[in-house]
Enzyme design. Structure first.
Site, PDB file in Angstrom:
ATOM      1  N   LYS A  48      -8.459 -11.370   5.449  1.00  0.00           N
ATOM      2  CA  LYS A  48      -9.612 -11.444   6.354  1.00  0.00           C
ATOM      3  C   LYS A  48     -10.394 -10.135   6.284  1.00  0.00           C
ATOM      4  O   LYS A  48      -9.793  -9.049   6.191  1.00  0.00           O
ATOM      5  CB  LYS A  48      -9.090 -11.695   7.773  1.00  0.00           C
ATOM      6  CG  LYS A  48     -10.130 -12.086   8.799  1.00  0.00           C
ATOM      7  CD  LYS A  48      -9.437 -12.438  10.134  1.00  0.00           C
ATOM      8  CE  LYS A  48     -10.397 -12.831  11.233  1.00  0.00           C
ATOM      9  NZ  LYS A  48      -9.686 -13.209  12.482  1.00  0.00           N
ATOM     10  N   SER A  73     -11.308 -17.425  14.558  1.00  0.00           N
ATOM     11  CA  SER A  73     -12.221 -16.664  13.740  1.00  0.00           C
ATOM     12  C   SER A  73     -11.783 -16.497  12.276  1.00  0.00           C
ATOM     13  O   SER A  73     -12.585 -16.121  11.446  1.00  0.00           O
ATOM     14  CB  SER A  73     -12.413 -15.276  14.352  1.00  0.00           C
ATOM     15  OG  SER A  73     -11.198 -14.554  14.319  1.00  0.00           O
ATOM     16  N   SER A 123      -7.099 -17.248  16.777  1.00  0.00           N
ATOM     17  CA  SER A 123      -7.906 -17.131  15.557  1.00  0.00           C
ATOM     18  C   SER A 123      -7.173 -17.375  14.244  1.00  0.00           C
ATOM     19  O   SER A 123      -7.807 -17.458  13.199  1.00  0.00           O
ATOM     20  CB  SER A 123      -8.572 -15.755  15.505  1.00  0.00           C
ATOM     21  OG  SER A 123      -9.669 -15.726  16.383  1.00  0.00           O
TER      22      SER A 123
END
Ligand code: ZN
Lengths: 490, 487
Positions: A79, A154, A178
């Site tokens: 990420k 996310s 997330s």
């Protein structure tokens, strides 16, 4: 089965046995990326040349008989809120579009030490604030199962990358769901470890007391493998737990050992808020455990209704402080023509932060303001304690709690962007887990009538990841859901 | 106007830089004078994703100081973020301690004249990280040096218990002595290790009524002189303003002033105190600190007798003057050296003279403390005893002390080698006295006649004898012989 569809553990074994080279694995990954990435948009940056160079180095080491790590030669995505020495670390924000960290996150170092080949950095809601990846300031990511729908968030880029088989395994971060929610939306396994299990050093903070890094993978085994690589005390993170208190296990070693005398807890009243298809998938999952000899006990989580309110006070309060350094003076975008000194700050932030980030900074600033602190922040901390105790009590009666990951399957792009509260409420099943600090895992457990994946959430007490992955593996071993893949994989 | 009286009331906020090996929350070495931004790392630069790790040594130094200042040391304390936007503050928040400071209460005894002391109460003592420095060197922009960012500071806040510029200075000097004694700070004013912010106002009585002038906070003073002068200046300025305007203290009329070192005045910076909202909240990146009784005991064992107590003891026990006792107790090394010579048998007053007149001068010249001069306290005690016995003169003793530091030889040996042993042989001296008296008939007459020239003439004769012996005659013995011969 083509190379890009192999699990990380299979790939690693073949590479270690020199049946396949790391270079071939990376090649396969980029072939799939070239095919699917233009459609799904999982990555903010890709490191093609660097990845091949690293793969060749791993291959050379294997040929020379040099020791290699647990992920030797395996393509991995991370990420884009994890600091790397190579490439930018954008957090999906225009304010950090050109931020190049001069240091790397502890998890990145551990991945590299384990021989992983980092192929790219994945898209996310700006500063990990969101549940759909629609808040990214840099990129649009879609769900590989239905390109009209969001991948969740996310960590939407990481979930999409794994689901579309752009890599076998990825890292995400989870502050309020997330990792688990996008894993659920994209039909992959997502694991949020116990707070303190994995070092946060080098993870650009959103809600520091809630953030935790974890894997997204095709299988429980891969998630366990990745957790074994990244878990453990880090002297650079004071909140990472001492290994004498909570030793790190080899999470793969005993994975196929079912947990005997398993008691699974369910909170029917709480689960009733989910969609019909989600509830029936959950019921079916409970049946699977019963079939494996588990007892079902009903539990209560009396304060869970306050979780969202408490979360949005605590997370935003911390965020308002964590994001203060992005001001055009210290870090991030600087407005080109400030009228005065104060405008350097105000305009830089105004121009480069997205709506949701501004909203949360405002919320958090308000919650911490003099005269409101006790009513909001302090009260939220008390609620947090009550919720933590709810789970402690519940775990006196069961080994694991089963619940939905999200009330719905992946929703349509744009469906909730005008109604932030509706978006917040979609985190109802994941948020309390971060407040309590306990580990949670999302595993595919069905498809809705539209053919979209549904996730089952499994929760266990703090620092019991070894048990959590075994319980998840019991489900996976008894079902086929993890083998379903979106059409885009081909 | 004749019935007007007033008293200045001062409270102090003091930042003391701790002499730790590394910064408060990272592994960077403390810095002074290095190239800008050369002693920094991701943590003290506030890099996105970096995390602070508490420096245990800083906490222990703060605990030690808190104990020495008679504070109550919190059994549970934590770290809080104090938010404000400023270019020298990398994270736009400072890690500090808000509602649970490491030390609460406590006091500092400050020495006054005549061996008296005054107790200044403390409100709190807490730890925090320093900010960087803004440099306004170039034309249209400023630069920031973050070498200092993250340096551990102990912030000490006193009650408004001081009532003169001299008391304020005495407190600052005393605190400097204490932290140096404890070894927790170098307290070097030139390096900004101590910074002061006094809060000053006046309590005025006129015609049986009491008035309080608005409180003024003077920012960022970094010398004793500036501190003392600013309080003195404010005292007069506030009195003048009151007499002119009659304005008294009210909610919100506290102001902030800066110190202009060149013309020794304070300058208005902020008219009204801004309602600063620092939005304090506990730093989630750090874990709270529990000070166990065992840990506290371990720290307590490092305490020593504090300078003011020592100073009073030297006056009472050894009969030293306030001044000499103050000089000997200014540095812990000096005081300990002095006490070791006394234990070794030296007369306190004699050795005090030796150390204050020669020893400290040498230490100063060499930029070291007494213990590093290369002389043993026992040898200095010997030298003091030789001076007491009249074997060497006081002046010779100082010369010998210096030679001891240079050669490492024993004082007896040096006295011989340097021909500094005094002649006390009465027979030998009597012969020389007779010779001098014979050569100076007029002077003898002046003494014997007892006129106003008598005293001067006697001194002259004594000097002649000393001169003839090349300074080796014991003046006391010579004096006795002269008295006998001239009576
Ligand atoms: Zn540093």
């Amino acid at each position: 089965m083509s190379l890009d569809e192999l699990t990380a553990i299979d790939l690693r074994e073949r590479i270690a046995a020199r049946q396949v080279s790391s270079t071939e694995a990376v090649h396969a990954a980029f072939e799939q990326i070239d095919r699917a990435e233009p459609t799904v948009g999982a990555f903010i940056s890709l490191f093609r040349d660097e990845a091949f160079a690293r793969a060749q180095e791993i291959d050379r080491r294997l040929a020379a008989g040099e020791p290699v790590g647990a992920l030797a030669g395996v393509p991995v995505a991370v990420k884009d809120n994890l600091c790397t020495r190579f490439g930018a670390t954008t957090c999906g924000s225009r304010i950090l579009e050109n931020f190049h960290a001069p240091y790397e996150a502890t998890v990145i170092r551990r991945l590299l030490d384990a021989g992983a080949v980092i192929i790219g950095k994945t898209n996310l809601d700006e500063f990990a604030m969101g549940s759909s990846t629609e808040n990214s300031g840099l990129k649009k990511t879609v769900n590989p199962w239905d390109t009209e729908r969001v991948p969740g968030g996310s960590s939407g880029g990481s979930a999409t990358a794994v689901a579309a088989r752009l890599c076998s395994i990825a890292l995400g971060s989870d502050t309020g769901g997330s990792i688990r929610q996008p894993a659920s939306f994209c039909g992959v396994v997502g694991l949020k470890p116990t707070y303190g299990r994995v070092s946060r050093y080098g993870l650009v903070a959103y809600g520091s007391s809630l953030d935790q890094i974890g894997p997204l993978a095709q299988t429980v085994t891969d998630a366990a493998l990745m957790l074994s690589v990244i878990a453990g005390h880090d002297p650079a993170d004071s909140t990472s737990v001492d290994e004498r208190t909570a030793p790190v296990a080899d999470y793969v070693a005993r994975l196929d050992e079912p947990v005997g005398g398993l008691r699974v807890g369910i909170a029917p009243a709480f689960n009733a808020g989910a969609d019909e298809s989600v509830r029936s998938a959950l019921d079916a999952a409970i049946e699977v455990y019963c079939g494996a000899g588990a007892d079902v006990v009903e539990i209560e989580l009396p304060h869970i209704d306050y979780a969202i309110a408490a979360y949005y006070v605590i997370a935003t309060a911390e965020a308002s402080s964590n994001l203060a350094r992005f001001d055009g003076v210290h870090y991030g975008y600087r407005t080109p023509n400030p009228a005065d000194y104060v405008e350097v700050y105000s305009k830089s932030r105004e121009e480069a932060f997205g709506q949701e980030v501004k909203r949360r900074i405002m919320l958090g600033t308000y919650a911490l303001s003099s005269g409101y602190y006790d009513a909001y922040y302090l009260k939220a901390l008390k609620v947090r304690n009550l919720i933590r105790n709810d789970f402690v009590k519940a775990f006196e009666r069961c080994d694991a709690i089963l619940m939905p990951v999200a009330p719905t399957t992946a929703f349509k792009i744009g469906e909730k962007t005008d109604d932030p509260l509706k978006m917040y409420l979609s985190d109802i099943y994941t948020i309390a887990v971060n407040l309590a600090g306990i580990p949670g895992l999302s595993i595919p457990c069905g498809l809705d009538p539209a053919g979209l994946p549904i996730g089952l959430q499994i929760l266990t007490p703090a620092f019991s990841e070894d048990k959590l992955v075994r319980i998840a593996r019991m489900f996976e071993a008894a079902t086929e859901w993890h083998t379903k893949k979106p059409a885009i994989v081909g | 106007m004749s019935d007007l009286s007033y008293k200045v009331i001062v409270g102090l906020e003091i930042h003391v830089q701790l002499a730790t090996r590394t910064k408060m929350f990272c592994g960077c070495a403390l810095s002074f004078g290095e190239e800008a931004n050369s002693r920094v790392c991701p943590v003290c630069l506030g890099m996105p994703g970096s995390l602070p790790v508490m420096n245990k040594q800083a906490v222990e130094y703060a605990m030690l100081a808190a104990l020495a200042l008679h504070c109550e040391v919190a059994s549970f304390t934590k770290w809080d973020r104090k938010s404000y936007y400023y270019p020298d503050l990398p994270k736009n928040y400072q890690i500090s301690q808000y509602d649970l400071p490491l030390g609460s209460g406590g006091y500092i005894e400050i020495p006054l004249e005549g061996g008296r002391t005054k107790r200044i109460r403390l409100i709190r003592a807490h730890l925090e990280e320093d900010a960087g420095k803004n440099l306004h060197t170039a034309g249209s922009f400023s630069q920031v040096d973050l070498n200092r960012a993250g340096t551990p500071l102990l912030e000490i806040v006193t009650e408004p218990d001081m009532n003169s510029a001299a008391e304020v200075r005495a407190l600052a000097v005393e605190l400097q002595r204490i932290v140096r004694y404890l070894g927790v700070s170098e307290a070097d004013m030139q390096k900004g290790h101590m910074r002061f912010e006094p809060n000053i106002n006046l309590l005025i009585e006129r015609a049986g009524l009491q008035f309080r002038t608005p409180i003024v906070e003077v920012k960022n003073l970094n010398s004793f002189r500036a501190l003392e002068r600013s309080v003195a200046y404010e005292t007069q300025r506030q009195l003048d303003v009151f007499l002119e305007t009659g304005i008294t203290m009210q909610m919100g009329n506290k102001s902030t002033r800066g110190w202009n070192d060149a013309d020794e005045t304070t300058v208005l910076q902020r008219e009204k105190e801004e309602a600063h909202d620092y939005r304090y909240f506990p730093d989630p990146d750090l874990v709270p600190v529990t000070t166990t009784p065992e840990w506290l005991d371990e720290i307590r064992s490092r305490l020593c007798e504090l300078p003011v107590a020592r100073q009073m003891r030297y006056v009472g026990e050894y009969g030293l003057s306030d001044y000499d006792a103050g000089v000997l107790t200014a540095e812990r090394a000096t005081a300990e050296f002095f006490e070791q010579t006394v234990v070794a048998g030296a007369d306190p007053k004699r050795v005090c003279n030796l150390l204050t007149q020669a020893g400290l001068k040498l230490a100063n010249e060499r930029g070291c403390d007494m213990s590093a001069l290369g002389i043993a306290p026992a040898a200095v005690a010997n030298l003091a005893q030789m001076a007491d016995a009249g074997t060497v003169s006081a002046t010779a003793a100082s010369t010998i002390l210096q030679a001891m530091t240079e050669t490492g030889k024993a004082p007896e040996l040096l006295a011989e080698e340097m021909n500094l042993v005094q002649t006390s042989d009465a027979g030998e001296l009597e012969r020389i006295v007779d010779q001098v008296l014979a050569e100076n008939v007029q002077a003898v007459e002046d003494v014997v006649s007892g006129g106003k020239k008598s005293k001067k003439a006697r001194g002259f004769l004594l000097g002649q004898v000393i001169q003839k012996t090349k300074g080796q005659a014991n003046p006391k013995v010579v004096s006795e012989i002269l008295d006998r011969k001239l009576s």
